[in-house]
Design an enzyme around this catalytic site. Sequence first.
Site, PDB file in Angstrom:
ATOM      1  N   TRP A 279      -5.746  12.182   4.562  1.00 18.03           N
ATOM      2  CA  TRP A 279      -5.393  12.536   3.185  1.00 18.03           C
ATOM      3  C   TRP A 279      -3.982  12.060   2.798  1.00 18.03           C
ATOM      4  CZ3 TRP A 279      -7.405  18.186   1.975  1.00 18.03           C
ATOM      5  CH2 TRP A 279      -8.807  18.202   2.057  1.00 18.03           C
TER       6      TRP A 279
ATOM      7  N   TYR B  99      -3.003   2.253  12.137  1.00 21.64           N
ATOM      8  CA  TYR B  99      -3.335   3.581  11.612  1.00 21.64           C
ATOM      9  C   TYR B  99      -4.844   3.711  11.446  1.00 21.64           C
ATOM     10  CZ  TYR B  99       1.645   3.612  10.762  1.00 21.64           C
ATOM     11  OH  TYR B  99       3.001   3.545  10.945  1.00 21.64           O
TER      12      TYR B  99
ATOM     13  N   LYS C 143     -13.451   1.895  10.583  1.00 23.08           N
ATOM     14  CA  LYS C 143     -12.142   2.274  11.149  1.00 23.08           C
ATOM     15  C   LYS C 143     -12.301   2.623  12.638  1.00 23.08           C
ATOM     16  CE  LYS C 143      -8.631   2.766   9.293  1.00 23.08           C
ATOM     17  NZ  LYS C 143      -7.498   1.813   9.031  1.00 23.08           N
TER      18      LYS C 143
ATOM     19  N   ASP D  18      -4.655 -12.671   4.140  1.00 18.61           N
ATOM     20  CA  ASP D  18      -5.971 -12.084   3.839  1.00 18.61           C
ATOM     21  C   ASP D  18      -6.652 -11.725   5.149  1.00 18.61           C
ATOM     22  OD1 ASP D  18      -8.483 -11.385   3.065  1.00 18.61           O
ATOM     23  OD2 ASP D  18      -8.884 -13.196   1.890  1.00 18.61           O
TER      24      ASP D  18
ATOM     25  N   TYR E 178     -16.749   3.415   5.772  1.00 17.85           N
ATOM     26  CA  TYR E 178     -15.300   3.349   5.974  1.00 17.85           C
ATOM     27  C   TYR E 178     -14.939   3.923   7.350  1.00 17.85           C
ATOM     28  CZ  TYR E 178     -10.413   4.888   5.586  1.00 17.85           C
ATOM     29  OH  TYR E 178      -9.079   5.137   5.824  1.00 17.85           O
TER      30      TYR E 178
ATOM     31  N   THR F 175      -8.116   7.015  10.825  1.00 20.11           N
ATOM     32  CA  THR F 175      -8.451   8.057   9.853  1.00 20.11           C
ATOM     33  C   THR F 175      -9.181   9.261  10.450  1.00 20.11           C
ATOM     34  OG1 THR F 175      -9.785   8.459   7.866  1.00 20.11           O
ATOM     35  CG2 THR F 175     -10.573   6.759   9.339  1.00 20.11           C
TER      36      THR F 175
ATOM     37  N   GLY G 229       0.834  -1.204   0.000  1.00 15.55           N
ATOM     38  CA  GLY G 229       0.000   0.000   0.000  1.00 15.55           C
ATOM     39  C   GLY G 229       0.870   1.256   0.000  1.00 15.55           C
ATOM     40  N   GLN G 230       0.225   2.417  -0.054  1.00 13.34           N
ATOM     41  CA  GLN G 230       0.975   3.684  -0.070  1.00 13.34           C
ATOM     42  C   GLN G 230       1.905   3.776   1.134  1.00 13.34           C
ATOM     43  OE1 GLN G 230      -1.158   7.306  -1.779  1.00 13.34           O
ATOM     44  NE2 GLN G 230      -2.626   6.555  -0.268  1.00 13.34           N
TER      45      GLN G 230
ATOM     46  N   TYR H 166      -9.040  -1.602   4.311  1.00 10.10           N
ATOM     47  CA  TYR H 166      -9.986  -1.446   3.202  1.00 10.10           C
ATOM     48  C   TYR H 166     -10.159   0.061   3.051  1.00 10.10           C
ATOM     49  CZ  TYR H 166     -14.165  -2.065   0.332  1.00 10.10           C
ATOM     50  OH  TYR H 166     -15.070  -2.034  -0.702  1.00 10.10           O
TER      51      TYR H 166
HETATM   52  N1  LIG Z   1      -5.303   6.953   1.909  1.00 12.70           N
HETATM   53  C1  LIG Z   1      -5.760   7.912   2.711  1.00 12.70           C
HETATM   54  O1  LIG Z   1      -6.072   9.030   2.277  1.00 12.70           O
HETATM   55  C2  LIG Z   1      -5.888   7.664   4.204  1.00 12.70           C
HETATM   56  C3  LIG Z   1      -6.439   8.681   5.007  1.00 12.70           C
HETATM   57  C4  LIG Z   1      -6.556   8.469   6.378  1.00 12.70           C
HETATM   58  C5  LIG Z   1      -6.133   7.278   6.935  1.00 12.70           C
HETATM   59  N2  LIG Z   1      -5.623   6.292   6.144  1.00 12.70           N
HETATM   60  C6  LIG Z   1      -5.220   5.037   6.777  1.00 12.70           C
HETATM   61  O2  LIG Z   1      -3.810   4.888   6.606  1.00 12.70           O
HETATM   62  C7  LIG Z   1      -3.485   3.507   6.480  1.00 12.70           C
HETATM   63  C8  LIG Z   1      -2.680   3.274   5.210  1.00 12.70           C
HETATM   64  O3  LIG Z   1      -3.493   3.689   4.097  1.00 12.70           O
HETATM   65  P1  LIG Z   1      -2.938   3.609   2.586  1.00 12.70           P
HETATM   66  O4  LIG Z   1      -3.426   4.823   1.890  1.00 12.70           O
HETATM   67  O5  LIG Z   1      -1.504   3.274   2.598  1.00 12.70           O
HETATM   68  O6  LIG Z   1      -3.797   2.359   2.063  1.00 12.70           O
HETATM   69  P2  LIG Z   1      -3.644   1.583   0.671  1.00 12.70           P
HETATM   70  O7  LIG Z   1      -2.651   2.227  -0.203  1.00 12.70           O
HETATM   71  O8  LIG Z   1      -5.043   1.366   0.163  1.00 12.70           O
HETATM   72  O9  LIG Z   1      -3.041   0.184   1.144  1.00 12.70           O
HETATM   73  C9  LIG Z   1      -3.815  -0.733   1.865  1.00 12.70           C
HETATM   74  C10 LIG Z   1      -3.140  -2.090   1.768  1.00 12.70           C
HETATM   75  O10 LIG Z   1      -4.021  -3.032   2.411  1.00 12.70           O
HETATM   76  C11 LIG Z   1      -4.094  -4.179   1.570  1.00 12.70           C
HETATM   77  N3  LIG Z   1      -5.318  -4.945   1.750  1.00 12.70           N
HETATM   78  C12 LIG Z   1      -6.542  -4.696   1.222  1.00 12.70           C
HETATM   79  N4  LIG Z   1      -7.382  -5.695   1.509  1.00 12.70           N
HETATM   80  C13 LIG Z   1      -6.678  -6.593   2.230  1.00 12.70           C
HETATM   81  C14 LIG Z   1      -6.989  -7.859   2.805  1.00 12.70           C
HETATM   82  N5  LIG Z   1      -8.203  -8.434   2.675  1.00 12.70           N
HETATM   83  N6  LIG Z   1      -6.029  -8.514   3.480  1.00 12.70           N
HETATM   84  C15 LIG Z   1      -4.781  -7.991   3.615  1.00 12.70           C
HETATM   85  N7  LIG Z   1      -4.408  -6.818   3.069  1.00 12.70           N
HETATM   86  C16 LIG Z   1      -5.363  -6.124   2.387  1.00 12.70           C
HETATM   87  C17 LIG Z   1      -4.052  -3.599   0.162  1.00 12.70           C
HETATM   88  O11 LIG Z   1      -3.758  -4.625  -0.770  1.00 12.70           O
HETATM   89  P3  LIG Z   1      -4.337  -4.459  -2.276  1.00 12.70           P
HETATM   90  O12 LIG Z   1      -3.685  -3.258  -2.862  1.00 12.70           O
HETATM   91  O13 LIG Z   1      -3.970  -5.749  -2.908  1.00 12.70           O
HETATM   92  O14 LIG Z   1      -5.823  -4.273  -2.110  1.00 12.70           O
HETATM   93  C18 LIG Z   1      -2.964  -2.552   0.314  1.00 12.70           C
HETATM   94  O15 LIG Z   1      -1.671  -3.104   0.133  1.00 12.70           O
HETATM   95  C19 LIG Z   1      -4.812   2.755   6.546  1.00 12.70           C
HETATM   96  O16 LIG Z   1      -5.046   2.355   7.880  1.00 12.70           O
HETATM   97  C20 LIG Z   1      -5.840   3.804   6.155  1.00 12.70           C
HETATM   98  O17 LIG Z   1      -7.128   3.525   6.684  1.00 12.70           O
HETATM   99  C21 LIG Z   1      -5.483   6.470   4.791  1.00 12.70           C
END
Ligand SMILES: NC(=O)c1ccc[n+]([C@@H]2O[C@H](COP(=O)([O-])OP(=O)(O)OC[C@H]3O[C@@H](n4cnc5c(N)ncnc54)[C@H](OP(=O)(O)O)[C@@H]3O)[C@@H](O)[C@H]2O)c1
Length: 293
Positions: free
Chosen positions: A149, A98, A128, A35, A124, A100, A10-11, A60
């Site tokens: 973000w 982490y 969370k 998973d 979502y 949100t 993921g990011q 997710y």
């Molecule tokens: N992105 C944002 O703007 C944002 C904002 C606030 C908080 N956050 C939080 O920050 C954290 C990191 O977010 P991110 O943006 O890095 O998320 P991301 O890029 O969507 O990465 C999430 C990772 O989780 C994996 N994943 C999804 N379904 C799964 C499953 N069933 N089993 C195991 N792994 C699974 C994904 O794999 P696939 O790619 O194969 O699906 C991906 O590698 C998260 O807790 C998120 O809630 C994010």
Amino acid sequence: MKILLFGKNGQLGWELHRSLQGLGQVLAYDYPEVDFCVPSTFRQVIENNRPQIVINAAAYTDVDKAESEEAKARLINADAPGILAEISRKLEAAFIHYSTDYVFDGEKSAPYTEEDAPHPLNVYGQTKLEGEGAVLQAGGTSLIFRTAWVYSMRRESFVSKVLSWAHSQREMRIVEDQVSNPTWARALAEITAQLLAKAGPAPHPWLAERRGLYHLAGWGFASRLEWAKAIFRNDPNQARQVVQRVLPARSAEFPTSAARPLFSALDCGKFERTFALRLPDWELALRLAMETG
Ligand SMILES: NC(=O)c1ccc[n+]([C@@H]2O[C@H](COP(=O)([O-])OP(=O)(O)OC[C@H]3O[C@@H](n4cnc5c(N)ncnc54)[C@H](OP(=O)(O)O)[C@@H]3O)[C@@H](O)[C@H]2O)c1
């Protein structure tokens, strides 16, 4: 130090996998090898490896799709983190997770603190929030970082979308009524690694004293429109930009399946006071991100 990381593709997870090197042995996993809908897959990985630190960057994160996949979002965002925290407690490992800004409803006009009551507007955010509760309920050495973000230069994000629009459209409309903290995934990963470095080679007691919930996002806040304008200014390929007019818009003009909070900026003062660390100002981080890619 032995660290087990989930969500390595993921990011945030991708950046964590790099930033954590140097602290010890880093074992990193992601879907489908693990998973989160099938607890036996991650239970086995933790129990076989017996790490000192478990870090969960998996989630997710498709905010709109979660509206129609509530059960799956709950398994990944609420149930799995609770089980991870529980196994970590039994193995005397610290757990880092982490969350949100979308746990809030956006009705406040000043940045949210950890004391403010959450009230999610979408599935979502609700799942969370349930995840936070499950992690805290497990009672071990858990640190939850609510962030906002998140963007990286590697996967599709608001930054990559705005850049591609700027290179293909003459006129753009960007919402100005959504406000939060743009957060560079690399800076968030690095501050997590810095915190673990401070905790030392036997990190558990130090982290146990500081367990709990923290806001941790880019310093300062901006509207999506201000963020987009900063992306144009810092674009290393300015010559490719064709955009001539950027017009402010309201969220209501772009209906989405999931409602989003309008003002969800996070006050990160508690993290700074506790760890003597803070994330860089959001615009400085954006400049660095766009310079380095
Ligand atoms: N992105 C944002 O703007 C944002 C904002 C606030 C908080 N956050 C939080 O920050 C954290 C990191 O977010 P991110 O943006 O890095 O998320 P991301 O890029 O969507 O990465 C999430 C990772 O989780 C994996 N994943 C999804 N379904 C799964 C499953 N069933 N089993 C195991 N792994 C699974 C994904 O794999 P696939 O790619 O194969 O699906 C991906 O590698 C998260 O807790 C998120 O809630 C994010």
